[in-house]
Write an enzyme that holds these catalytic residues in place. Structure first.
Site, PDB file in Angstrom:
ATOM      1  N   LYS A  66       0.860  -1.187   0.000  1.00  0.00           N
ATOM      2  CA  LYS A  66       0.000   0.000   0.000  1.00  0.00           C
ATOM      3  C   LYS A  66       0.898   1.240   0.000  1.00  0.00           C
ATOM      4  CE  LYS A  66      -4.406   1.094   2.237  1.00  0.00           C
ATOM      5  NZ  LYS A  66      -5.090   1.040   3.538  1.00  0.00           N
TER       6      LYS A  66
HETATM    7  O1  G3P Z   1      -7.752   1.956   5.397  1.00  0.00           O
HETATM    8  C1  G3P Z   1      -7.994   3.250   5.024  1.00  0.00           C
HETATM    9  C2  G3P Z   1      -9.347   3.842   5.365  1.00  0.00           C
HETATM   10  O2  G3P Z   1     -10.351   2.892   5.250  1.00  0.00           O
HETATM   11  C3  G3P Z   1      -9.387   4.675   6.598  1.00  0.00           C
HETATM   12  O3  G3P Z   1     -10.678   5.000   7.025  1.00  0.00           O
HETATM   13  O4  G3P Z   1     -12.267   5.892   8.706  1.00  0.00           O
HETATM   14  O5  G3P Z   1      -9.793   6.351   8.960  1.00  0.00           O
HETATM   15  O6  G3P Z   1     -11.123   7.472   7.184  1.00  0.00           O
HETATM   16  P1  G3P Z   1     -10.976   6.242   8.026  1.00  0.00           P
END
Ligand code: G3P
Length: 241
Positions: free
Chosen positions: A104
């Protein structure tokens, strides 16, 4: 079939000329949650990021190796370096953790250099922190097997996350770009329905959202009704009142 090909080109089924239906990934580094969802038979992959791994308080490599014992689908493992050279070096290490590791890489100029270098070497890359269709297009053209638009974080600043998914899906479809769209930063069950309708290949969900997706008040009510009525079914040898 090369290592990278195993991860790319799943968008269309050449026979049926339709895209595969939306796949469900878990967005977590919590091994118990991954084991639970794998047992439901719906787990197609896992995405992690440094924040999710830090929450577990465990060594990065150890967690990823343990996840790989449970999930046979792609597992995204984020690099920590910020320069292309460092990202590439880390990426080459990450793919040694398990056969199904996907590197990633955060979007940006350094990220694009790293995506190009790794994908040229047949290493699958998921480009993270995508917030525009232009970023998605560049990452795909640099060779990313996956791109991850963050819809929840766009919604947080009053921009429309689902529209971004829809724009990217349309562009990829028009130009036969095979990079898969992982709808990330999903915050609630409606997001999953919307990204499925608008052409995401994958929805990577927090555990809470997957639990919410299972539930419906009428399902719970119906189960309780059936349970109560089942007590009235005569058992063998029971005398009728
Ligand atoms: O893995 C990346 C993403 O899904 C993060 O989500 O909720 O931290 O914006 P969030």
């Amino acid at each position: 079939m090369s290592h990278l090909q195993r991860f790319k080109g799943f968008r269309r089924d050449p026979e049926r000329k339709v895209r595969e239906s939306v796949k469900i990934y878990l967005d977590t580094a919590n091994v118990e949650d991954i084991r639970e969802v794998a047992s439901w038979g719906v787990l197609a992959g896992v995405t992690t990021n440094p924040s999710l791994v830090a929450k577990e308080g465990r060594v990065y490599e150890e967690v990823i190796r343990e996840i790989a014992e449970i999930c046979k689908g792609p597992i995204s493992v984020e690099v920590l370096a910020l320069d292309a050279e460092g990202m590439v070096a880390e990426g080459r290490e990450v793919v040694k953790y398990c056969d199904n590791a996907v590197v990633k890489i955060p979007m940006g100029r350094e990220g694009l250099k790293a995506i190009y270098a790794l994908s040229s070497d047949d290493i699958p890359v998921n480009t993270t922190l995508i917030f525009s269709a232009n970023q998605a297009l560049l990452a795909a053209r640099a060779g990313a097997a996956y791109i991850s638009p963050f819809l929840g974080r766009l919604d947080d600043i009053s921009e429309d996350g689902v529209s971004l998914i829809s724009d990217i899906a349309e562009i990829f479809e028009t130009h036969a770009i095979e990079t898969e769209i992982i709808a990330a930063s999903i915050r609630h069950p409606l997001h999953v329905i919307e990204v499925a309708r608008h052409g995401a290949d994958i929805a990577t969900c927090p555990m809470k959202v997957l639990e919410q997706m299972c539930e419906h008040p009428l399902t719970s009510k119906g189960i309780e009704q059936f349970r109560r009525d089942s007590e009235k079914i005569p058992r063998p040898g029971m005398t009728k009142n």
